[in-house]
Design an enzyme around this catalytic site. Structure first.
Site, PDB file in Angstrom:
ATOM      1  N   ALA A  16      18.301   2.157 -17.497  1.00 41.50           N
ATOM      2  CA  ALA A  16      17.900   1.148 -18.402  1.00 41.50           C
ATOM      3  C   ALA A  16      18.034  -0.310 -17.762  1.00 41.50           C
ATOM      4  O   ALA A  16      17.746  -1.209 -18.602  1.00 41.50           O
ATOM      5  CB  ALA A  16      18.872   1.432 -19.625  1.00 41.50           C
ATOM      6  N   ARG A  20      14.459   2.309  -8.965  1.00 45.70           N
ATOM      7  CA  ARG A  20      14.212   2.342  -7.503  1.00 45.70           C
ATOM      8  C   ARG A  20      13.352   3.302  -7.196  1.00 45.70           C
ATOM      9  O   ARG A  20      13.223   4.378  -7.910  1.00 45.70           O
ATOM     10  CB  ARG A  20      15.632   2.351  -6.883  1.00 45.70           C
ATOM     11  N   GLY A  88      16.853   9.336 -21.304  1.00 44.26           N
ATOM     12  CA  GLY A  88      16.118  10.476 -22.142  1.00 44.26           C
ATOM     13  C   GLY A  88      15.641   9.534 -23.253  1.00 44.26           C
ATOM     14  O   GLY A  88      15.629   8.562 -23.290  1.00 44.26           O
ATOM     15  N   HIS A 268      15.318  14.214 -16.797  1.00 46.63           N
ATOM     16  CA  HIS A 268      16.532  13.276 -17.392  1.00 46.63           C
ATOM     17  C   HIS A 268      17.442  13.130 -16.157  1.00 46.63           C
ATOM     18  O   HIS A 268      17.842  14.067 -15.709  1.00 46.63           O
ATOM     19  CB  HIS A 268      17.071  14.189 -18.518  1.00 46.63           C
ATOM     20  N   ASP A 269      17.647  11.751 -16.156  1.00 48.75           N
ATOM     21  CA  ASP A 269      18.579  11.568 -14.744  1.00 48.75           C
ATOM     22  C   ASP A 269      19.961  12.309 -14.927  1.00 48.75           C
ATOM     23  O   ASP A 269      20.442  12.735 -13.662  1.00 48.75           O
ATOM     24  CB  ASP A 269      18.789  10.018 -14.852  1.00 48.75           C
ATOM     25  N   THR A 270      20.549  12.814 -15.881  1.00 47.16           N
ATOM     26  CA  THR A 270      21.763  13.411 -15.924  1.00 47.16           C
ATOM     27  C   THR A 270      21.550  14.788 -15.518  1.00 47.16           C
ATOM     28  O   THR A 270      22.215  15.444 -14.526  1.00 47.16           O
ATOM     29  CB  THR A 270      22.551  13.415 -17.051  1.00 47.16           C
ATOM     30  N   THR A 291      27.736   3.714 -15.785  1.00 42.86           N
ATOM     31  CA  THR A 291      27.753   3.094 -17.154  1.00 42.86           C
ATOM     32  C   THR A 291      28.540   3.798 -18.360  1.00 42.86           C
ATOM     33  O   THR A 291      29.450   3.411 -19.036  1.00 42.86           O
ATOM     34  CB  THR A 291      26.694   2.250 -17.785  1.00 42.86           C
ATOM     35  N   ASN A 328      29.478  12.606 -24.437  1.00 42.81           N
ATOM     36  CA  ASN A 328      29.361  10.984 -24.011  1.00 42.81           C
ATOM     37  C   ASN A 328      30.560  10.623 -24.019  1.00 42.81           C
ATOM     38  O   ASN A 328      31.099  10.310 -25.129  1.00 42.81           O
ATOM     39  CB  ASN A 328      28.206  10.484 -24.497  1.00 42.81           C
ATOM     40  N   GLY A 438      27.916   6.417  -9.110  1.00 42.25           N
ATOM     41  CA  GLY A 438      28.285   5.309  -8.704  1.00 42.25           C
ATOM     42  C   GLY A 438      29.964   4.975  -8.752  1.00 42.25           C
ATOM     43  O   GLY A 438      30.479   4.242  -8.254  1.00 42.25           O
TER      44      GLY A 438
END
Length: 519
Positions: A16, A20, A88, A268-270, A291, A328, A438
């Protein structure tokens, strides 16, 4: 598997705030990562009905993806496969000609305020959770589509008229909804699909069947007038080859000069990050730490109980038929906002200096509920910590180091509670905690997570999302073989891993902190 050419896999990873393009070169049982392009991202405000709306600049993102893939071929070599992952819930709508029919709304857009309550008045929340297993967030795709229909962007039926499309919605027919990774995949290949890990964030998927829920879609139609007939594309599992990159779109090719296949990875990145958890067994929990901190377990089946719904756990679908059962937790957002405010006030300290100051501070002196809504919006987090401390009868931090220690301690306490709940609700026992992303550069946080949970923490890889994307794309394209355990072994062999042992003497302090804050 023996390969005549080097295996170079392109991974498009969009977040968000930034995106890259990475290349994973697979050789000798390891993956070497090369970043070929990095670019900024963020929602753009525009005036709209009832106030400001927020949109993604998807054309900018598309151009950056193209440039990144071309740079990958130029700088590293021909690509044997490409995978795309993003966050998502957000989507674009295609019109009858296959062109984007309007702006792409961002999930923080206020258009969905009040929509969950409207939906639950017609379809009670427990009934919906028993199908989709999804935690309630007002930006879930289902709620966005209700707002879209209300604004005229989708066919709309009046519930009382037996499902006839109203005049206001007649011109909106023949739309196709594509979640963002699927939208970019469509532009690359020309084939519209919905990859399941991201589709499961919509609220429209039956978590047991791993398919769009026909009964739920029917209820949305008859009770809320939201007509999604023909709007939702074919669902595919992670690892499906969607099609080749169209060379008239971007001239990317494989080592033999053929168009490069695009694979629907854990989009989905997760899902990609969890696929890259370097676990050797199945008795693990994970934290995807950035984040947001996503704390959960990998399961074989969803947990759709009322107790799970009440605890606000979500069942998102994962790679190879798995379920990402998670909560979350407000992550390093609070720390990042605190640092931003301090820098605006003229206090310039490096992350290394901040971490050292936190490590020197007294443990558990001040602890907050990091998931309290007061910490959700941008602002002066130190001031909000002060207010929370006063409200709960705790001492206020006296230095920057004590504020950072408070944030780290509070995150670890939230991890402890979320993991315990996940284990109790699912019945799965946990023997080790894997942290990826990260946030693992914060060594103190990793150690506190071990101390708070009483589990060994295995930290790494930091580039979990990209690695998960790459291994699923490579396997889907037939370049490597193996089940999820084998893919994770490849990630483990390619990563710097650090282990943290829990301090048994710390357990009493965490017990006391939890009792003080939560009773």
């Amino acid at each position: 598997m023996t390969n005549a050419h080097p295996i170079h896999v392109g991974a498009v990873d969009l977040g968000a705030s930034s995106g890259r393009v990475m290349v994973g070169t697979i050789a000798d049982g390891r993956i070497e990562l090369t970043e070929t392009r990095r670019f900024a991202n963020g929602p753009i405000p525009l005036p709209g009905p009832g106030g400001e709306r927020l949109y993604w600049d998807v054309l900018h993102l598309w151009d950056e993806i193209r440039q990144g893939l071309l740079a990958a071929v130029r700088d590293v070599g021909p690509l044997s496969a490409v995978g795309i992952d993003t966050w998502g819930v957000d989507y674009g709508l295609l019109g009858p000609s296959g062109l984007l029919s309007g702006q792409v709304s961002a999930y923080r857009c206020p258009r969905t305020r009040g929509v969950p309550e409207e939906v639950f008045a017609a379809i009670p929340a427990p009934e919906m959770y028993s199908v989709n297993g999804l935690q309630v967030q007002d930006f879930n795709t289902l709620f966005q589509l209700v707002a879209e229909s209300r604004d005229g962007g989708l066919p709309r039926a009046t519930p009382a008229d037996g499902g006839v499309v109203s005049a206001a919605g007649a011109g909106s027919a023949q739309r196709t909804m594509l979640l963002l990774p699927d939208l970019f995949t469509y532009w690359l290949t020309g084939r519209p699909v919905a990859e399941i890990t991201n589709a499961s964030t919509t609220g429209l998927v039956d978590a047991r069947e791993r398919a769009w829920s026909a009964p739920l879609l029917e209820r949305l139609h008859t009770e809320l007038g939201v007509d999604l007939d023909g709007v939702l594309p074919e669902v595919v599992e992670a690892g499906t080859v969607v099609g080749p990159v169209r060379r008239d779109v971007v001239d990317v090719f494989d080592p033999d000069g053929r168009p490069t296949p695009v694979v629907a990875v854990g989009s989905h990145d997760t899902a990609s990050a969890v696929a890259a958890v370097p676990a050797a067994g199945s008795d693990f929990a994970y934290i995807s730490c950035g984040t947001w901190s996503l704390v959960g377990l990998e399961l074989d089946a969803p947990v759709l109980t009322e107790a799970s719904r009440a605890a606000n756990f979500t069942n998102e679908l994962g790679v190879d038929g798995t379920v990402r059962y998670l909560k979350n937790v407000m992550g390093l957002w609070v720390f990042n906002e605190a640092v931003r405010t301090w820098r605006e006030q003229g206090l310039e300290l490096s992350y290394r200096e901040l971490d050292a100051a936190a490590e020197a501070a007294d443990p558990l002196r001040t602890v907050v509920d990091i998931n309290d809504p007061v910490f959700f919006n941008p602002g002066d987090m130190a001031a909000r910590i002060d207010d929370f401390a006063i409200r709960t009868g705790q001492p206020r931090p006296r230095s920057v180091g004590e504020y950072v220690r408070c944030i780290d301690d509070s995150l670890a306490l939230a991890y402890r509670r979320a993991m315990r709940e996940a284990s109790e609700l699912s019945g799965k026992r946990v023997g080790v905690l894997h942290m990826v992303g990260g946030g693992i550069s914060n060594r103190l946080l990793c150690q506190l997570a071990a101390d708070a949970t009483g589990l060994k923490v295995v930290a790494g890889p930091a580039e979990g999302t990209a690695l998960g994307n790459i291994v699923v794309a490579a396997r889907g394209a037939g370049l490597i073989e193996g089940d999820l355990t084998a893919l994770r072994k490849l990630v483990r062999n390619s990563s710097d891993i650090t282990e943290y042992a829990p301090d048994p003497a710390a357990a009493a302090g965490w017990d006391a902190a939890e009792r003080q804050l939560f009773g």
